[in-house]
Each structure stands twice: as structure tokens, then as C-alpha cells.
Design a protein around this motif. Structure first.
Motif, short mmCIF file in Angstrom:
data_model
loop_
_atom_site.label_atom_id
_atom_site.label_comp_id
_atom_site.label_asym_id
_atom_site.label_seq_id
_atom_site.Cartn_x
_atom_site.Cartn_y
_atom_site.Cartn_z
N TYR A 1 33.61 -47.07 -7.31
CA TYR A 1 33.58 -45.68 -7.76
C TYR A 1 34.53 -44.87 -6.89
CZ TYR A 1 31.72 -41.19 -9.40
OH TYR A 1 31.59 -39.93 -9.96
N ALA A 2 35.79 -44.86 -7.29
CA ALA A 2 36.83 -44.19 -6.51
C ALA A 2 37.98 -43.84 -7.44
CB ALA A 2 37.34 -45.11 -5.39
N ILE A 3 38.68 -42.78 -7.10
CA ILE A 3 39.79 -42.35 -7.95
C ILE A 3 40.87 -43.42 -8.00
CG2 ILE A 3 41.09 -41.12 -6.17
CD1 ILE A 3 40.48 -40.05 -9.83
N THR A 4 40.98 -44.24 -6.97
CA THR A 4 41.96 -45.32 -6.97
C THR A 4 41.66 -46.36 -8.03
OG1 THR A 4 40.67 -46.34 -5.20
CG2 THR A 4 42.63 -45.11 -4.54
N ASN A 5 40.41 -46.43 -8.48
CA ASN A 5 40.03 -47.40 -9.50
C ASN A 5 39.99 -46.81 -10.90
OD1 ASN A 5 39.91 -49.62 -7.90
ND2 ASN A 5 37.69 -49.67 -7.72
N ALA A 6 40.29 -45.52 -11.02
CA ALA A 6 40.33 -44.90 -12.34
C ALA A 6 41.56 -45.40 -13.10
CB ALA A 6 40.36 -43.38 -12.22
N LYS A 7 41.39 -45.69 -14.35
CA LYS A 7 42.50 -46.15 -15.19
C LYS A 7 43.08 -44.95 -15.95
CE LYS A 7 43.59 -49.36 -18.96
NZ LYS A 7 43.02 -50.34 -19.93
N GLN A 8 44.36 -44.68 -15.71
CA GLN A 8 44.98 -43.56 -16.42
C GLN A 8 45.39 -44.02 -17.81
OE1 GLN A 8 47.86 -41.29 -14.27
NE2 GLN A 8 48.31 -39.93 -15.99
N LEU A 9 44.86 -43.35 -18.81
CA LEU A 9 45.11 -43.72 -20.20
C LEU A 9 46.23 -42.92 -20.83
CD1 LEU A 9 41.38 -43.86 -21.41
CD2 LEU A 9 42.76 -45.72 -20.48
N HIS A 10 46.52 -41.75 -20.25
CA HIS A 10 47.48 -40.85 -20.91
C HIS A 10 47.94 -39.79 -19.91
CE1 HIS A 10 49.26 -38.42 -24.15
NE2 HIS A 10 48.69 -37.37 -23.59
N GLY A 11 49.16 -39.30 -20.11
CA GLY A 11 49.63 -38.12 -19.41
C GLY A 11 50.56 -38.39 -18.25
N LYS A 12 50.97 -37.32 -17.59
CA LYS A 12 51.87 -37.39 -16.45
C LYS A 12 51.21 -38.10 -15.27
CE LYS A 12 52.61 -32.98 -15.92
NZ LYS A 12 53.17 -31.70 -15.43
N LYS A 13 52.06 -38.54 -14.34
CA LYS A 13 51.54 -39.10 -13.11
C LYS A 13 50.69 -38.08 -12.38
CE LYS A 13 54.20 -41.03 -10.16
NZ LYS A 13 55.32 -41.43 -9.27
N LEU A 14 49.68 -38.58 -11.69
CA LEU A 14 48.87 -37.70 -10.87
C LEU A 14 49.69 -37.20 -9.68
CD1 LEU A 14 45.53 -39.71 -10.73
CD2 LEU A 14 46.03 -37.71 -12.14
N SER A 15 49.53 -35.93 -9.37
CA SER A 15 50.19 -35.36 -8.21
C SER A 15 49.26 -35.47 -6.99
CB SER A 15 50.51 -33.89 -8.47
OG SER A 15 49.31 -33.12 -8.50
#
Length: 512
Positions: free
Chosen positions: A232-246
Motif C-alpha cells: 500500500y504505497a504510491i510507488t505501487n500504484a499503477k498509472q492508467l492514464h494522464g501525464k507523468k506524476l510531478s
């Protein structure tokens, strides 16, 4: 003829790299599984035992720890005395080392790993060979990453040898690699030994991304991932759409999922600049969204949203009508994803909430010249341990509402005051240098639209009774706070004067 020593756990690209070395007039020394793979591919090798004149012993624990290996790695070709000694002792120089290590990380990540399994996967000979070769990079090429094989092959084709600059870079990479490897071992064994504050702190992270910029556009920034990340960490979140995270996106997203971790019922968290601007609960995720949005329909603009249930079409339509930076949820229906993805820049992330209650690691904060380390604030809140200090007793419903407010205030920057009703935050005052200003901001943000269910939470004690009086004058009926001030009796007396209930938790929740 040059000599290469090859001994790898990860066999990726091994055969083609060895074929290139043979083509460039290298002879290959190898051992164990690496030797078998090469020979099965028709590549002739020399066994380590033939070089050392000594058999592999102790179940393979000792095979390359030998002067004929390390003398060949460490002997300097530019020092006549070294060359003379090597010739006298019949030590042949080793010109290239291709080694990667026992899979210690992969071993300890297994859920059923035993201490014995972990220890057997601590590589001794591999790091020793890598460090010897890296120390002598002026004469020896050392490679620990299969991704670098092609760089060596290209330079051998172009120059007949590797460039000193390349050898220096690969040597530095080796020491980073072995340092990270040892850091994992140190952390694992330290934890197994029950040591909570070791005299040396060894941490290791892997580069996840190079950011466009940091907190501001003139600051460079990089995102590193824990070598053993929690689920449970943002590093394990899968980005499905959109710009790169800043950089700021990642910090805000992390803060938002920490808040969402507090709740099991359908809940929506809206966050802006590291502070919640709305938290809503409901029987459905749409109802929770409606309440989070109503909590602060202005600040939510450009915010980060976390939903702890699958996003449905109705909720997606409402979110699509706003400008939002990030949406994080365990899943999206196909229809919900389709409508949200119509905005090309919005970041849609998927994060599994199943492990939200896993034991978190300690958190670190950098300061100039050092590092602060602490346990995360994941104390389980239990109203049964609270103390009622006023004449007016809380109802069962008020205690439930106070618990909701208490969970919200612990994730708000100090000094923090949060006003809620049963199902949503109503007003939040965060980060003020004095508590009365936070109280005034929180009350103001409610629009003075408070009913009998409104309660107030303070992350730390009231230094004076002014906050209690201001809250009571504006309709607050119940207050939860840690207590512990030398003037607690003044705040309690003020609560009694206005006939409101106050409970003391005995625990504060500063968040700096």
C-alpha cells in the motif's frame, strides 16, 4: 589472450555476451550454473578450480576466494613489482569480470522465507570479486548489470578495448550495487535481531523516475523507490492514464492515501497541498463523493482525490465536471474510466486497498546535515480509552462523529482544527502558528452552517480557553482534544459554561 571471469545468477544476455568476448579473443573462466549454461551453448570455458588448483568446498561457499582469482583482479599492470610477483606466482591477470549476485532481495520478498534461506542467499564471493575488480578499474572492466553488456560489446568493436571512462563509471556502479546489496542484508538481519535504533542506518532505494522539476520549476528532482516497497504505497500504484506524476503530485498522493487508510466504509478524500480539503463517507462511493465535494467545493479545484471503492459511472461523471489533478481508486468500471480519460492530462491511478492495514515502515525526513526517522502515526483510535471531562456527557452518535473528526485532524498540518458532522468534514483550519487562528479558519470554512451534529477536533491541547469559547459561540456541541495543558481546567470550565461535551484522548497528533 585476455581473460574474462563470468559468474552470474541472472543469466539474461549471458550467452550472446560471452560469444562476443570469445570473438574478441577472450578466454572465459566460469563456475557452477554459469559454466553449464555457457558450455550447453557450445562455449568453451575454464573452471575456477583449474585456475585456483583448489576444489570448491563447503557447499559452494568457498570457490573464488583465492589468491589466483583476487591476485588476477587486483594486480596493477603499471607497477613492475606487481607484474613481477604475478609472474613469479603464476597468477594470470583477469581483464574482465561479469558477475551478479545471489538473489537475496528476491528471496526475502517471498512470504514463506526462512532465516536459513535468506542467509544461504547472502553472496560472499560475488561482492568480493566485484569490489576487487572495481578497485582496479584502471586495468579491469567490471560489469554487474546485463543492460551494460552492449556498451562493452560496442567499445570492443570500436576500440578493441573498453574506455577508461567507461570502466570508471562501471566501477562506481559496482560499489553502488554492492552497497545496496549489503544495505538490504543489514536491514534484514537488524530487524531479525530486534534492533530498533542501530548505530548505523543503511537505506537503499532504486531510481524510479527523473522528474521534470521539483517543488518549484528551478529545482531538479528524482523519485526513488524503496528497494522493498510495501504494497500500500504510491510507488505501487499503477498509472492508467494522464501525464507523468510531478514531485508535488507524488507528495500529495502519498498524503491522500494515508488519510484513506483510516476508513473502511465507502470514503472519498479530497486533498490539496498536503492537507485534506474534504472527507466524505456514505453508503455508496457516489454519496461519499457528494459529501467530500460539499465539504469544500472551492478548494477541491485542482485537488487529489482518493476513493476506497471502485469508481462507478455516476461518480465519474461528477468528477469529470471538475478540474482534478489525480484520481486514485482500487478500480474503475469501463464506463467510468472512459469518461474520466476524456481529459488527456488527468492522472488516473489504480491502487490495491487490500493491504492498507499492513505494518508500515518507519518514515524519514531529511534535514540539513541529517535525517529524522520515526514510526508512522498509525495508532488505532479507540474511543473506549477516551475520558469525558465535562458535565455534559457525549451521546453514542457524538462519539462516533468525534472519532471521524479525530481521524481527519491527525492528517492535517499543525496547528490543526477540523469541524465535522456525522459524514463529512465541514471546515478545516491548518498550519497556523496559533490554535485560535486555526479555529477561526475552520469555523469560517463551515459557512457558519452548523447543526446539532457538528463537532470539533484539535490535534493538540488548547493552551487557553479561547478556542473552546469561540467554538461554543458558533454552535459546536462536542470537542475532542488530547489534553495535557496546564490550563486544561480553564478549557473544561469554558465547555461547562456553554453546556458542550469535551473528551480527552491523551494522545496528540502533530503533523509537521
Amino acid at each position: 589472450m585476455k581473460r574474462a571471469l563470468m559468474s552470474v545468477s541472472d543469466k539474461t544476455g549471458l550467452v550472446s555476451f560471452a560469444q562476443k568476448l570469445i570473438e574478441k579473443n577472450f578466454e572465459i573462466v566460469s563456475t557452477g550454473g554459469t559454466k553449464k549454461v555457457l558450455e550447453d551453448a557450445g562455449i568453451e570455458t575454464i573452471s575456477v578450480e583449474d585456475v585456483t588448483g583448489f576444489p570448491e568446498i563447503l557447499d559452494g561457499r568457498v570457490k573464488t576466494l583465492n589468491p589466483f582469482i583476487h591476485g588476477g583482479l587486483l594486480g596493477r599492470r603499471d607497477l613492475p613489482e606487481h607484474v613481477k610477483t604475478m609472474e613469479k606466482l603464476h597468477i594470470q591477470p583477469i581483464d574482465l569480470v561479469c558477475v551478479n549476485l545471489y538473489p537475496f532481495k528476491e528471496t526475502i520478498e517471498k512470504p514463506d522465507v526462512t532465516l536459513a534461506d535468506a542467509i544461504e542467499n547472502i553472496d560472499i564471493g560475488g561482492p568480493s570479486m566485484l569490489r576487487s575488480a572495481a578497485k582496479n578499474y584502471h586495468d579491469v572492466t567490471v560489469v554487474v548489470d546485463s543492460a551494460d553488456y552492449q556498451v562493452i560489446a560496442n567499445e570492443l568493436d570500436e576500440f578493441g578495448d573498453t574506455k577508461l571512462e567507461t570502466r570508471a563509471k562501471f566501477a562506481a556502479k559496482v560499489f553502488r550495487h554492492t552497497a545496496a546489496y549489503d544495505a538490504l542484508i543489514a536491514s534484514y538481519l537488524t530487524e531479525k535481531a530486534g534492533i530498533v535504533a542501530p548505530e548505523k542506518l543503511t537505506l537503499t532505494y532504486d531510481l524510479e523516475d527523473s522528474m521534470r522539476y521539483g517543488e518549484n520549476s528551478h529545482q531538479k528532482a528524482w523519485f526513488y523507490k524503496d528497494a522493498l516497497p510495501k504494497e500500500y504505497a504510491i510507488t505501487n500504484a499503477k498509472q492508467l492514464h494522464g501525464k507523468k506524476l510531478s514531485y508535488n503530485n507524488i507528495k500529495d498522493a502519498d498524503a491522500a492515501i494515508r488519510i484513506a487508510r483510516e476508513f473502511s466504509e465507502p470514503t472519498v478524500v479530497a486533498l490539496k497541498h498536503m492537507n485534506p480539503c474534504g472527507i466524505g463517507k456514505g453508503n455508496t462511493i457516489e454519496e461519499a463523493w457528494d459529501r467530500a465535494y460539499a465539504a469544500d467545493s472551492i478548494s477541491i479545484f485542482g485537488g487529489v482525490i482518493v476513493l476506497n471503492r471502485k469508481v462507478d459511472l455516476a461518480t465519474a461523471k461528477k468528477m469529470h465536471a471538475l478540474f482534478l489533478e489525480i484520481i486514485i481508486a482500487p478500480a474503475y468500471t469501463d464506463e467510468a474510466f472512459e469518461i474520466l480519460a476524456k481529459k488527456k492530462n488527468i492522472r488516473l491511478l489504480q491502487l490495491d486497498f487490500v493491504n492498507k492495514d499492513e505494518q508500515p515502515r518507519k518514515e524519514t525526513v531529511s534535514v540539513m546535515g541529517g535525517l529524522l526517522v520515526q514510526e508512522q502515526d498509525v495508532l488505532e483510535e479507540d474511543p473506549e480509552t477516551w475520558t469525558v471531562v465535562t458535565e455534559k456527557q457525549p451521546t453514542a452518535q457524538q462519539l462516533k462523529t468525534l472519532l471521524f473528526a479525530w481521524k481527519a485532524v491527525k492528517h492535517t498540518k499543525s496547528n490543526a482544527i477540523v469541524v465535522t458532522n456525522d459524514d463529512q468534514t465541514l471546515g478545516i483550519g491548518a498550519g497556523q502558528p496559533n490554535r485560535i487562528d486555526s479555529t477561526k479558519i475552520a469555523i469560517k470554512n463551515t459557512g457558519n452552517n452548523l447543526d446539532e451534529t457538528a463537532v470539533l477536533a484539535s490535534d493538540a491541547f488548547f493552551p487557553m480557553d479561547d478556542c473552546v469559547e469561540y467554538a461554543a459561540e458558533h454552535g459546536i456541541k462536542a470537542i475532542v482534544q488530547p489534553g495535557g495543558s496546564i490550563r486544561d481546567k480553564d478549557s473544561i470550565a469554558m465547555a461547562n459554561k456553554y453546556g458542550i461535551t469535551m473528551v480527552i484522548t491523551g494522545i496528540r497528533h502533530f503533523r509537521h
